[in-house]
Design a protein around this motif. Structure first.
Motif, mmCIF file in Angstrom:
data_model
loop_
_atom_site.group_PDB
_atom_site.id
_atom_site.type_symbol
_atom_site.label_atom_id
_atom_site.label_comp_id
_atom_site.label_asym_id
_atom_site.label_seq_id
_atom_site.Cartn_x
_atom_site.Cartn_y
_atom_site.Cartn_z
ATOM 1 N N ILE A 414 31.156 46.671 30.055
ATOM 2 C CA ILE A 414 30.014 45.807 30.358
ATOM 3 C C ILE A 414 30.459 44.632 31.224
ATOM 4 O O ILE A 414 31.625 44.227 31.215
ATOM 5 C CB ILE A 414 29.341 45.288 29.067
ATOM 6 N N ALA A 415 29.489 44.096 32.003
ATOM 7 C CA ALA A 415 29.768 42.977 32.901
ATOM 8 C C ALA A 415 30.289 41.776 32.122
ATOM 9 O O ALA A 415 29.810 41.464 31.031
ATOM 10 C CB ALA A 415 28.505 42.602 33.669
ATOM 11 N N GLY A 416 31.274 41.120 32.719
ATOM 12 C CA GLY A 416 31.824 39.911 32.113
ATOM 13 C C GLY A 416 33.053 40.150 31.263
ATOM 14 O O GLY A 416 33.693 39.199 30.831
ATOM 15 N N GLN A 417 33.417 41.439 30.987
ATOM 16 C CA GLN A 417 34.631 41.742 30.208
ATOM 17 C C GLN A 417 35.643 42.478 31.082
ATOM 18 O O GLN A 417 35.284 43.089 32.085
ATOM 19 C CB GLN A 417 34.283 42.595 28.991
ATOM 20 N N ASP A 418 36.894 42.415 30.692
ATOM 21 C CA ASP A 418 37.939 43.143 31.412
ATOM 22 C C ASP A 418 39.074 43.453 30.428
ATOM 23 O O ASP A 418 40.152 42.858 30.466
ATOM 24 C CB ASP A 418 38.468 42.316 32.582
ATOM 25 N N PRO A 419 38.858 44.424 29.478
ATOM 26 C CA PRO A 419 39.839 44.679 28.423
ATOM 27 C C PRO A 419 41.179 45.185 28.932
ATOM 28 O O PRO A 419 42.199 45.039 28.253
ATOM 29 C CB PRO A 419 39.139 45.734 27.555
ATOM 30 N N HIS A 420 41.199 45.815 30.094
ATOM 31 C CA HIS A 420 42.444 46.380 30.606
ATOM 32 C C HIS A 420 43.060 45.521 31.714
ATOM 33 O O HIS A 420 44.022 45.948 32.348
ATOM 34 C CB HIS A 420 42.199 47.795 31.134
ATOM 35 N N ASN A 421 42.471 44.336 31.953
ATOM 36 C CA ASN A 421 42.969 43.431 32.998
ATOM 37 C C ASN A 421 43.054 44.130 34.364
ATOM 38 O O ASN A 421 44.043 44.011 35.088
ATOM 39 C CB ASN A 421 44.349 42.866 32.621
ATOM 40 N N ASN A 422 41.963 44.863 34.690
ATOM 41 C CA ASN A 422 41.914 45.563 35.972
ATOM 42 C C ASN A 422 41.565 44.619 37.133
ATOM 43 O O ASN A 422 41.895 44.904 38.289
ATOM 44 C CB ASN A 422 40.868 46.677 35.933
ATOM 45 N N CYS A 423 40.884 43.526 36.841
ATOM 46 C CA CYS A 423 40.332 42.668 37.893
ATOM 47 C C CYS A 423 41.094 41.338 37.996
ATOM 48 O O CYS A 423 41.180 40.585 37.021
ATOM 49 C CB CYS A 423 38.851 42.391 37.630
ATOM 50 N N THR A 424 41.589 41.042 39.188
ATOM 51 C CA THR A 424 42.294 39.772 39.426
ATOM 52 C C THR A 424 41.283 38.691 39.772
ATOM 53 O O THR A 424 40.369 38.902 40.566
ATOM 54 C CB THR A 424 43.292 39.928 40.582
ATOM 55 N N GLN A 425 41.440 37.545 39.181
ATOM 56 C CA GLN A 425 40.538 36.423 39.520
ATOM 57 C C GLN A 425 41.045 35.743 40.792
ATOM 58 O O GLN A 425 42.121 35.165 40.822
ATOM 59 C CB GLN A 425 40.474 35.420 38.373
ATOM 60 N N GLN A 426 40.252 35.859 41.845
ATOM 61 C CA GLN A 426 40.563 35.205 43.115
ATOM 62 C C GLN A 426 39.880 33.841 43.163
ATOM 63 O O GLN A 426 38.936 33.567 42.423
ATOM 64 C CB GLN A 426 40.101 36.081 44.284
ATOM 65 N N ALA A 427 40.338 32.979 44.080
ATOM 66 C CA ALA A 427 39.753 31.643 44.202
ATOM 67 C C ALA A 427 38.278 31.753 44.591
ATOM 68 O O ALA A 427 37.878 32.645 45.349
ATOM 69 C CB ALA A 427 40.507 30.834 45.245
ATOM 70 N N ALA A 428 37.476 30.823 44.084
ATOM 71 C CA ALA A 428 36.047 30.830 44.420
ATOM 72 C C ALA A 428 35.834 30.684 45.920
ATOM 73 O O ALA A 428 34.848 31.195 46.466
ATOM 74 C CB ALA A 428 35.332 29.720 43.650
ATOM 75 N N SER A 429 36.751 30.023 46.608
ATOM 76 C CA SER A 429 36.602 29.812 48.045
ATOM 77 C C SER A 429 36.631 31.126 48.821
ATOM 78 O O SER A 429 36.162 31.209 49.950
ATOM 79 C CB SER A 429 37.702 28.880 48.557
ATOM 80 N N SER A 430 37.194 32.193 48.159
ATOM 81 C CA SER A 430 37.262 33.491 48.835
ATOM 82 C C SER A 430 35.986 34.300 48.653
ATOM 83 O O SER A 430 35.759 35.280 49.359
ATOM 84 C CB SER A 430 38.434 34.291 48.279
ATOM 85 N N CYS A 431 35.194 33.895 47.656
ATOM 86 C CA CYS A 431 34.001 34.658 47.263
ATOM 87 C C CYS A 431 34.363 36.083 46.845
ATOM 88 O O CYS A 431 33.513 36.980 46.833
ATOM 89 C CB CYS A 431 32.960 34.692 48.382
ATOM 90 N N GLY A 432 35.702 36.342 46.503
ATOM 91 C CA GLY A 432 36.156 37.664 46.075
ATOM 92 C C GLY A 432 35.894 37.892 44.588
ATOM 93 O O GLY A 432 34.887 37.430 44.036
ATOM 94 N N THR A 433 36.823 38.609 43.918
ATOM 95 C CA THR A 433 36.608 38.963 42.516
ATOM 96 C C THR A 433 36.821 37.759 41.600
ATOM 97 O O THR A 433 37.688 36.929 41.825
ATOM 98 C CB THR A 433 37.581 40.085 42.101
ATOM 99 N N ASP A 434 35.981 37.747 40.541
ATOM 100 C CA ASP A 434 36.030 36.578 39.647
ATOM 101 C C ASP A 434 36.814 36.841 38.355
ATOM 102 O O ASP A 434 36.802 36.021 37.446
ATOM 103 C CB ASP A 434 34.613 36.101 39.323
ATOM 104 N N GLY A 435 37.510 38.042 38.246
ATOM 105 C CA GLY A 435 38.358 38.317 37.079
ATOM 106 C C GLY A 435 37.662 39.075 35.978
ATOM 107 O O GLY A 435 38.239 39.264 34.909
ATOM 108 N N ALA A 436 36.462 39.587 36.191
ATOM 109 C CA ALA A 436 35.749 40.360 35.178
ATOM 110 C C ALA A 436 35.126 41.588 35.828
ATOM 111 O O ALA A 436 35.046 41.689 37.054
ATOM 112 C CB ALA A 436 34.681 39.515 34.495
ATOM 113 N N CYS A 437 34.740 42.551 34.966
ATOM 114 C CA CYS A 437 34.096 43.766 35.468
ATOM 115 C C CYS A 437 32.623 43.496 35.750
ATOM 116 O O CYS A 437 32.013 42.564 35.203
ATOM 117 C CB CYS A 437 34.239 44.892 34.443
#
Length: 525
Positions: A414-437
């Motif tokens: 579900i959105a907002g979780q990342d149990p396997h740490n698949n998503c890296t949190q990038q800086a907000a200035s990049s508008c990239g991934t925020d560290g959650a699924c």
């Protein structure tokens, strides 16, 4: 003294002189021991577990018995290795329990513990005494010859039953004289005696014939005319597996009767081997040779795949009978019998796996697991059996990891979780991934409206007489940082990162004065 000596010589000597055949050494039960192992899983049979045969079962090795002792082919409560001790009921002096060590039956020697010594030694008679020791030649056994000199006969020396040869005195020949080693008046043979008497050549005296059951050396000594197994017998008792001694049968001495089951004092029965299911080398207690019984294997067990064809056994009537088959599941065959442990999944049937040496059935989806081999699907994800490998980013198989649904079915986290740490949190200035699924099997981007460049306010570099507000840039939710443009402050100065909207003093105005209402007023004329 003379009457005592004559009594010893006429009765005791005969008792000592009787010779009994001992019980044959208990037969080798190698195949029968294997049968017991296969039936109970012991080491006595192929592939069986060690030390499971109970006391009294046929055996071949100590470690096939639960008590750890295999004595003369039978599992025993002790090693039972002392002379004149036995573990099979038929060979013991008392007690009917197989598997309990006790004294061997008197006048037998099941294991050959007491080699016979010459009667003259007064030593071992070749039999056991029924108390757990070797029997000595009985009291009254002649151990030294008689002699005669100067009209005085020296009587034969006799054993005292304790291993000593003792003198028994002298006897005058008067009025007769010496005739060799006896008196001239002594009898020479039975013809010298009256009817109903026989000549005791040791003493030279005619004595009354012995009655039924009395100890004897020859039939001429017995009123019945038959001396069998050292006893005056009612008949010739010539049938196999029969005896006339009360020590060899359940009947009184002098009565011809079947010998005890499991014995064969006269070696009437040959051992035809368990494969034949024929005679096992012992008597059956009913006057015939005993057949191999149900503990004897006549055809060994075989095993193929995961089915064990059980060993065939004898039925006690000379026939070799089948005993069906045994399914080994969850194990495969291990040699000629079912395996009882595993080293790998190859030792287990299909649908099972090996863990800690034990085959277990594979688990359905959703069950807890440690490896894919434990699961019917072949996949173990998030410690539960899963329908797929479930290796995609932001996917999981347990309800706890997914945050929704049931365990065992791979799904998106579900959105907002990342149990396997698949998503890296990038800086907000990049508008990239925020560290959650993102709930769709991917990594979530910074949400639209997220500030990716902050607002600022300063003198407009293009016009030194005005201030310029640079608006905060925001993410569009698709990975882009959107430029939000600028704003001229007019006659007002900056208030932090934004243009002031009213003035409070003239200092808040670039030109002019701050008038009532918070407005900057400039009159160029």
């Amino acid at each position: 003294m003379r009457s005592f000596v004559r009594l010893l010589l006429s009765v005791g000597v005969l008792a000592a002189a009787c010779s009994f055949n001992g019980l044959d050494e208990l037969k080798d039960n190698a195949d029968a021991g294997a049968s017991g192992g296969a039936a109970s899983g012991g080491k006595g049979g192929d592939g069986g577990p060690q030390g499971t045969l109970p006391n009294g079962a046929l055996c071949t090795t100590d470690d096939s018995c639960a008590a750890g002792h295999c004595s003369s082919g039978i599992c025993c409560d002790t090693a039972c290795s002392a002379p004149c001790m036995a573990c099979v009921a038929a060979a013991k002096e008392s007690g009917e329990v197989d598997g309990e060590c006790g004294p061997s039956k008197a006048a037998t020697d099941p294991r050959g513990d007491c080699p016979e010594e010459a009667p003259e030694s007064c030593g071992k008679s070749g039999k056991c005494d029924g108390l757990g020791a070797c029997q000595r030649h009985a009291a009254g056994t002649p151990c030294g010859p008689s002699s005669c000199s100067a009209g005085v006969k020296t009587l034969p020396k006799l054993c005292d039953g304790l291993g000593q040869c003792v003198a028994t005195g002298t006897e005058p020949c008067t009025p007769a004289t010496c005739n060799g080693s006896v008196c001239s008046s002594d009898c020479v043979d039975d013809t010298s005696c009256a009817s109903g008497e026989y000549c005791n050549k040791l003493t030279g005296a005619c004595v009354a014939k012995l009655g039924k059951g009395e100890n004897c050396q020859a039939g001429a000594q017995c009123s019945t005319g038959f001396c069998v197994d050292g006893s005056c017998c009612e008949s010739a008792c010539s049938g196999g597996c029969q005896a006339c001694s009360g020590e060899l049968t359940a009947a009184a001495s002098g009565t011809c009767a079947p010998v005890f089951v499991g014995t064969d004092p006269d070696n009437d029965c040959s051992d035809q081997g368990p494969a034949s299911c024929g005679d096992d080398g012992k008597c059956d207690g009913a006057g015939a040779c005993r057949k191999y019984g149900s503990t004897a294997i006549c055809q060994a067990a075989t095993c193929s795949g995961s089915t064990q064809t059980n060993a065939k056994t004898c039925d006690g009537n000379g026939q070799c009978v089948t005993n069906g088959a045994t399914e080994c599941a969850p194990y495969q065959c291990g040699g000629s019998t079912c395996a009882t442990s595993c080293g790998s999944a190859s030792n287990c049937v299909s649908g099972s796996f090996c863990t800690s040496g034990v085959c277990q059935g594979k688990k359905s989806n959703g069950a807890a697991c440690g490896a894919g081999q434990e699961c019917t699907s072949g996949f173990c994800a998030d410690s539960v059996c899963c329908n797929t490998a479930c290796a995609g980013a932001c996917q999981a198989c347990s309800a706890a990891a997914k945050g929704t649904g049931a365990s065992g079915s791979c799904g998106n986290v579900i959105a907002g979780q990342d149990p396997h740490n698949n998503c890296t949190q990038q800086a907000a200035s990049s508008c990239g991934t925020d560290g959650a699924c993102n709930g769709s099997g991917g990594c979530r981007l910074w949400a639209g409206g997220t500030v990716c460049a902050p607002a600022s306010c300063a003198i407009d570099p293009a016009n030194n007489f005005t201030y310029l507000q640079t608006n905060a840039d925001t993410c569009d939710g698709l990975g882009k940082c959107v430029d939000k443009g600028t704003l001229q402050c007019g006659l007002l100065t900056c208030g932090g990162t934004l243009c002031k909207t009213v003035c409070a003093t003239t200092a808040d105005c670039v030109l002019g004065d701050c008038i009532s209402g918070g407005t900057c007023y400039f009159n160029p004329f």
